[in-house]
Structures are given as structure tokens and as C-alpha cells.
Design an enzyme around this catalytic site. Structure first.
Site, PDB file in Angstrom:
ATOM      1  N   ASP A 163      43.195  28.901  63.398  1.00 40.27           N
ATOM      2  CA  ASP A 163      43.164  28.011  62.520  1.00 40.27           C
ATOM      3  C   ASP A 163      41.538  27.515  63.040  1.00 40.27           C
ATOM      4  O   ASP A 163      40.311  27.238  63.042  1.00 40.27           O
ATOM      5  CB  ASP A 163      43.028  26.279  63.623  1.00 40.27           C
ATOM      6  CG  ASP A 163      42.634  25.196  63.295  1.00 40.27           C
ATOM      7  OD1 ASP A 163      42.474  24.647  61.943  1.00 40.27           O
ATOM      8  OD2 ASP A 163      42.401  24.169  64.751  1.00 40.27           O
ATOM      9  N   LYS A 173      54.866  -9.414  33.209  1.00 43.51           N
ATOM     10  CA  LYS A 173      54.628  -8.197  32.495  1.00 43.51           C
ATOM     11  C   LYS A 173      54.655  -8.722  31.342  1.00 43.51           C
ATOM     12  O   LYS A 173      55.368  -9.183  30.293  1.00 43.51           O
ATOM     13  CB  LYS A 173      56.086  -7.552  32.428  1.00 43.51           C
ATOM     14  CG  LYS A 173      55.895  -6.386  31.800  1.00 43.51           C
ATOM     15  CD  LYS A 173      56.325  -5.005  32.425  1.00 43.51           C
ATOM     16  CE  LYS A 173      56.358  -3.743  31.681  1.00 43.51           C
ATOM     17  NZ  LYS A 173      55.878  -3.717  29.937  1.00 43.51           N
TER      18      LYS A 173
END
Length: 697
Positions: free
Chosen positions: A694, A265
């Protein structure tokens, strides 16, 4: 396809009136083979090739030609080290004895030696293994021995039609098997220990020695990188803007270390770079254009040979120990002397017309590594990953005074915004705060006494979080006082600040980065040390950083579910295993996100689940893995699930029902993604009381 046809690509790339490379095929490599190997052993050769960038050409005799891979870092005897190789055009068998100089302006110009040679014995059918993308074999060379594997990465799909090998420029991995010939890389590096030719005994040029000793060099010929098209890449125009991917803070590493890579980091500024021909733009994570502030870096980027891309990385200034120094970085900008800035690049969302965001991180990084080493610049470096446990890396980071480490899922896509696919682990409490005021100095101190700090809550109000009065030198104190006087305010910017919070108020426009020991129960920081101002961070985005829940922790889940009988309020603790597992790579959605979603919508779902048999769709490894459809249950495998009367579905185990919000969340914890209910209730199982339409788009 004949060997002559397979060598068409090889011949087309070379002018044999200018290069001494062999033009014609040969019958064999002239290698002696023992009687026991004569039926199945084939010849191999490894040539060390100092082209524009150094690489090792790994060649296996098969089907009358040398199948060839350009391996940037060369072979490693360490089974844990996977070396990428780009599958290139077939070479004639006679090429195995070629040593010498390929002239300038010729394909592959540079110096070549035969680094190793011998015979290889395939495990199984080598032609089938090559086609399937997994070739296992044993080497009997002068330097390399034992078991090895070549595995094709997920690159461009191959068709079944025969063709010149390597035309697709596929990426493979060369891996040493675990046997008596394996050696750990930190104990023995065969490339350094045995650098010379096995034919002439002569070493390569000095430039080769220097390059082979550098971990950051991963040389691959430019043509290999430009033609490699990975799976999931798509051709699109280079976007004008791109928001960076952000990491989620965790208090401890994920319990399952598989599938994660870890990097430093960096203590610097995040920088996104857009390259389009001669136009190069550098942006902070907040979208501010810093191109004019970084002239030396922009010039270095222009020399990399990358013509179109988005790069993602961090700019830092290194101290005399080689450690990122945030104060030195700020001084570089304050003095307008940014020549010493180093750009550590760790991701490549876009390259040469290809959107790589859906390509797996591990593949993006290999493409990035290749792109950065075509014309390597000292101020632009590839951010290396470390093959150690996150616990060991954190301990080392703490000893070196680093901020922490970043973990990334090797199979994760690139997602703008915060994602569980990237995590950050810190060695200390450290975050950004908004400056809302300052106190006057005491005694002989110049400038100011302390900065008054705040963070935003979820409603957007700025909450007082305490003061920081150490970590300043005299120059910084004077500079801060000058800046703060320009944003003087008569209004207290803090919501509900206590009576003892007194000082000179300022408009909340500056962000400070601070290291501290802990948060108190009253929401104040203790033993704070100022590290610098963050011009790259947006003020409104400064919140109190809270580590996300890991798999070994327990999170509290509260749901309010309204049913036809009234409000059912469920409060309790749900232990979430593997909460940071990504279940949808396209979005970075995690298991914990799924459970949080079902907790939020439980009150809407429960009326539709009530008294209805429910089938479960389970996905233990996420939606891209294998799915399991569960309609019945032999036992109460999920807490809270109701087993219905067996008479409802004679001859089968009991049907299932989800009666409560707690059961809904327990099901999600057990990797249930979808809930499919019957259109009839248990009271009248043969008489549906609703219809489902659907409607597909």
C-alpha cells in the site's frame, strides 16, 4: 454574552442621529400573555421591510434580544413551501414596535411596518435548538398560528464561542408544520390577503404591493447575499472559460420523486455569462463569443450589481402567450434586433471569488435568486422550479407546446459535461441533425424542397437519417438556399447513404433542429418538421439521442471475462434499480456508471477474484453515506455469489466468493462499491500466495 454585547453589530450599523430606530434595549415587548403561556411563551414580531428589495424580518425574543432572519418571500402557510431566511444581527426588544421610514443612505433604508406580532412557544430547549440548527415552535400571533420550524441550511460552520447572532449570515429555511392552520399556497396567500400593519392598520407603499405579487421577486438586502458563505464553497480566481453542465435524456421520470426539482426546458440558446467587473462576456454552449450580438442583454447584466460571476441560463424570445418561440429568437438574430431577448438564469457556478460548483444545487439556486433580485432587470429572470409531479408538468408542457422539462437533483454539484444529476424529459421527439444536402423545389415553391439530414455514429461517421420538407416559410427557404449554395460540395457526406438519397450535397457545417414522430427500424425519421438552425451546437457533437435506462427499465449487459481456464462469455439482462442515482456527488457518477465500469473491467478482475474469499463494501446511498462491510452471508442474498465452506472460518457464517462476471455485476446492482479479497485461495487458506504493498503518495 450579555444582551448589550449581542447588540453590538446592530448599533455599529446605524447612525441614531439620523434614523428613528430604537438605540437602547428594553425590558419587554409589552405583549399580554395568558397565564398558561407566561412561563414559556416569548414575544415575536414580523416586520415588512421595503428596503432596496422587499423582505420580511422574522424576529423571535430569546436571551434578551430579538433573534432575526430576513425572509425574502415572507412566511407561507403551505407546509410544502420552504422559505429561505438569512440569519442577521440581533435587534433590541424595543425594535418590535418600530414602524416608519429609515432614511436614504442609512443601513436598511426603506419603509417598515409591523406585519404581525404575538407570542411564540418553543418546543424543547430553544437555545439548544438554535445552536443545533433546528428550532421548532408554535406561534400565537394576530395573523400566524400553529407549528413552525426554522432549519439551518449547510452554510459556514459555527464554533461554540458566543457571538453576535447572525454575524455568519447563515441561510435557514422557515417551514410551516402540517396542522389545522396550514393552507395550500394556490388557495390562500396570507401576504396578499392580509398586507396591512397590525399596529397602525396602514398598508405599505404601492411598490410593496407590486413586489409581493410577483413570484419572480425574491428580495434580500445585498449585504446578506454578499456575506453568505455556503459549505463546500472555496475561494479561487474566476476561470477564463467554463463548459456548461448538460442533461441526460430519459424516456420517463425517475421512479423516486424525492430530491428532484423540475424546471421548464426552454426553447432557446444556452448562454454562459462571465462577469468580471465591467467586463461581461456571453458564450454559447460551444464556447462561441456572442457578446457583440447581445448589447442590450450585456447592458442589463451590468446593472444587476453582480461584480464577479459565471451565470448559466437560456436566452429566449417569448410569443404573445408568454411561451418561448425558437423561430422568433432566430429572427431576432437574423435582423440584429435582440432587444426582446429574455435571459432565464438557472445556475450560478461562481460568485464573488467563490467556486460554488461543489455546493448543492438547492443552495446555489437560493444564492442566485438573491443575486438577481438586488437590482432586478426585466430581461434577466430567475428560472423558477415547479412543485408538481414531472408527469403533470410534462402534460402541461405538451398542452402549451413546450419542448419538455428539466429535472435536477437538489443535492447535485455543478459538473461540466453531461451528467445524470440533470435529466431532460421531452414532450415530443426533437433533436439536432447535420445538414448534408438538399433537394430541389417542386412546383411554385422557392428555395429548396427538403433538407437531407444525418447524425454521427459512435465511430464519427455521418449517417443518413432522412429528410425534412415542412416547417419553412418562404423567407426561410430563400435564406437556407443562399447559405447552402456557399458550402456546395461534389462529395456525398453520408456514410452508406441509400440509392434513393439523391440531392445536392453540401459540406456538413450547418445544424438543424427538427421535431419528428418516430425513428424507423432503418434509422430514418418520419413526419419531420423544421424548427430552425442551431448556430450554438457543434456539428461533431450531433448524435442520435437515445434515452438512458431508468429504474423501471431493463438494460442488457454483456461481459467477456477471461480466466485461467479460458474465456467465460456472459450475455444476459440485468435489471438495474435506481440507475440514475448519483453515488459520487463530486463527479456525478451514477449507479449505472458503476455497473458499466465493472462490466468493462470484469475480464481483468475475475482472475484476482477466483477462488478467494471476498469482503464487500456496500453503499446503499452512495459513497458519502453510510458504508456497510460484509464478510459473511447467511443466505444467497446476491444472485451468483458463492458461499464457501464454513470450515474455512469456523464459528461464523460462510465466507463469500465472486466466481463469475454475472455475480460481479449482480453485486454492483446490490450497491457493492468495493471488493476486498484475501491473499490466500480456498485451496490453501492458511498459505497466502501474494503480497500487497500500500503505497501512499
Amino acid at each position: 454574552m450579555s444582551a448589550h454585547d449581542l447588540l453590538k453589530s446592530y448599533r455599529e450599523k446605524r447612525d441614531f442621529s439620523k434614523t428613528l430606530e430604537p438605540e437602547k434595549d428594553s425590558e419587554s415587548l409589552g405583549q399580554s400573555r395568558s397565564t398558561s403561556q407566561s412561563r414559556t411563551a416569548l414575544s415575536f414580531v414580523i416586520q415588512r421591510h421595503a428596503a432596496r428589495n422587499l423582505h420580511y424580518d422574522f424576529r423571535l425574543e430569546l436571551g434578551g434580544t430579538l433573534k432575526s432572519w430576513a425572509v425574502p418571500k415572507g412566511p407561507s402557510l403551505d407546509p410544502s413551501v420552504k422559505r429561505m431566511g438569512v440569519h442577521v444581527e440581533d435587534h433590541p426588544l424595543s425594535y418590535a414596535s418600530f414602524e416608519g421610514l429609515i432614511p436614504e443612505r442609512q443601513y436598511g433604508a426603506g419603509h417598515v411596518i409591523v406585519w404581525d406580532r404575538g407570542v411564540w412557544m418553543p418546543v424543547g430547549d430553544p437555545a439548544a435548538g438554535l445552536k443545533a440548527g433546528k428550532l421548532k415552535f408554535e406561534l400565537f400571533g394576530e395573523k400566524l398560528h400553529g407549528g413552525w420550524t426554522l432549519v439551518r441550511m449547510q452554510g459556514r460552520k459555527r464554533d461554540d464561542a458566543p457571538r453576535a447572532s447572525g454575524d455568519a449570515k447563515e441561510a435557514w429555511l422557515l417551514i410551516k408544520e402540517r396542522d389545522q392552520h396550514a393552507r395550500k399556497s394556490d388557495e390562500f396567500d396570507i401576504l396578499l390577503e392580509a398586507p396591512d400593519s397590525v399596529l397602525s392598520g396602514r398598508p405599505d407603499k404601492q411598490k410593496l404591493q407590486a413586489k409581493v405579487k410577483s413570484r419572480s421577486q425574491v428580495p434580500v438586502a445585498p449585504e446578506h447575499a454578499s456575506e453568505y458563505v455556503p459549505k463546500d464553497a472555496c475561494k479561487t480566481a474566476l476561470p477564463i472559460s467554463l463548459a456548461p453542465q448538460l442533461a441526460t435524456l430519459l424516456s420517463s421520470p425517475p421512479p423516486d420523486p424525492q430530491g428532484w426539482i423540475y424546471e421548464i426546458k426552454f426553447d432557446g440558446y444556452r448562454l454562459m455569462t462571465r462577469i468580471e467587473g465591467d467586463t461581461i462576456k456571453c458564450f454559447t454552449r460551444n464556447g462561441h463569443d456572442w457578446t457583440s450580438k447581445l448589447p442590450a442583454l450585456v447592458e442589463a447584466i451590468s446593472q444587476t450589481g453582480i461584480s464577479s460571476a459565471w451565470l448559466d441560463g437560456e436566452i429566449v424570445v417569448l410569443n404573445d402567450r408568454g411561451i418561448p418561440d425558437f423561430g422568433a429568437l432566430q429572427n431576432a438574430f437574423d435582423s440584429a434586433s435582440t432587444r426582446d431577448i429574455i435571459y432565464f438564469v438557472f445556475d450560478l457556478p461562481w460568485l464573488n471569488g467563490l467556486d460554488l460548483r461543489q455546493v448543492k444545487l438547492a443552495e446555489r439556486r437560493e444564492i442566485l435568486r438573491t443575486a438577481l433580485t438586488r437590482n432586478q432587470q426585466g430581461s434577466i429572470r430567475f428560472s423558477e422550479a415547479f412543485e408538481h409531479s414531472p408527469q403533470d408538468l410534462l402534460a402541461s408542457a405538451a398542452q402549451l407546446g413546450l419542448e419538455g422539462v428539466i429535472g435536477k437533483r437538489a443535492d447535485s454539484p455543478y459538473i461540466s459535461g453531461r451528467s445524470r444529476g440533470w435529466i431532460k424529459l421531452k414532450t415530443q421527439q426533437r433533436q439536432e441533425f447535420v445538414i448534408g444536402g438538399y433537394t430541389e423545389p417542386k412546383g411554385a415553391r422557392a428555395g429548396l424542397g427538403a433538407l437531407m439530414l444525418g447524425v454521427h455514429d459512435t465511430s464519427g461517421e455521418l449517417c443518413y437519417a432522412g429528410n425534412v420538407g415542412t416547417g419553412f416559410d418562404e423567407k426561410t427557404l430563400v435564406m437556407l438556399k443562399s447559405w447552402l449554395q456557399k458550402i456546395h460540395s461534389i462529395h456525398n457526406p453520408f456514410a452508406g447513404a441509400p440509392a434513393d438519397a439523391k440531392g445536392q450535397w453540401v459540406k456538413p457545417q450547418l445544424v438543424a433542429e427538427v421535431v419528428f414522430a418516430e425513428w424507423t427500424s432503418a434509422g430514418r425519421i418520419r413526419h419531420a418538421v423544421f424548427k430552425g438552425l442551431r448556430a450554438d451546437k457543434p456539428v461533431k457533437g450531433v448524435l442520435r439521442e437515445m434515452p438512458a435506462v431508468t429504474a423501471t427499465e431493463t438494460s442488457t449487459v454483456t461481459t467477456a471475462a477471461t480466466t485461467s481456464t479460458g474465456a467465460a462469455h456472459v450475455t444476459g439482462k440485468l435489471r438495474i434499480t435506481h440507475p440514475d442515482r448519483v453515488i459520487d456527488p463530486s463527479s456525478g457518477f451514477t449507479k449505472k456508471d458503476l455497473i458499466a465500469h465493472y462490466a468493462e473491467v470484469a475480464s481483468l478482475m475475475l482472475p484476482h477474484l477466483k477462488s478467494r474469499p471476498t469482503s464487500l463494501v456496500r453503499a446503499p446511498t452512495g459513497i458519502t453515506g453510510e458504508l456497510f462491510f460484509q464478510k459473511h452471508a447467511e443466505a444467497r442474498s446476491i444472485p451468483g455469489i458463492k458461499l464457501l465452506d464454513a470450515a474455512l472460518d469456523p464459528g461464523h457464517a460462510p465466507l463469500l466468493a465472486i466466481p463469475t462476471a454475472a455475480a460481479l455485476l449482480e453485486a454492483a446492482q446490490m450497491n457493492v462499491m468495493e471488493f476486498h479479497t484475501w491473499n490466500a485461495t480456498t485451496r490453501a487458506i492458511r498459505q497466502p500466495d501474494r503480497m500487497t504493498f500500500d503505497l501512499d503518495p
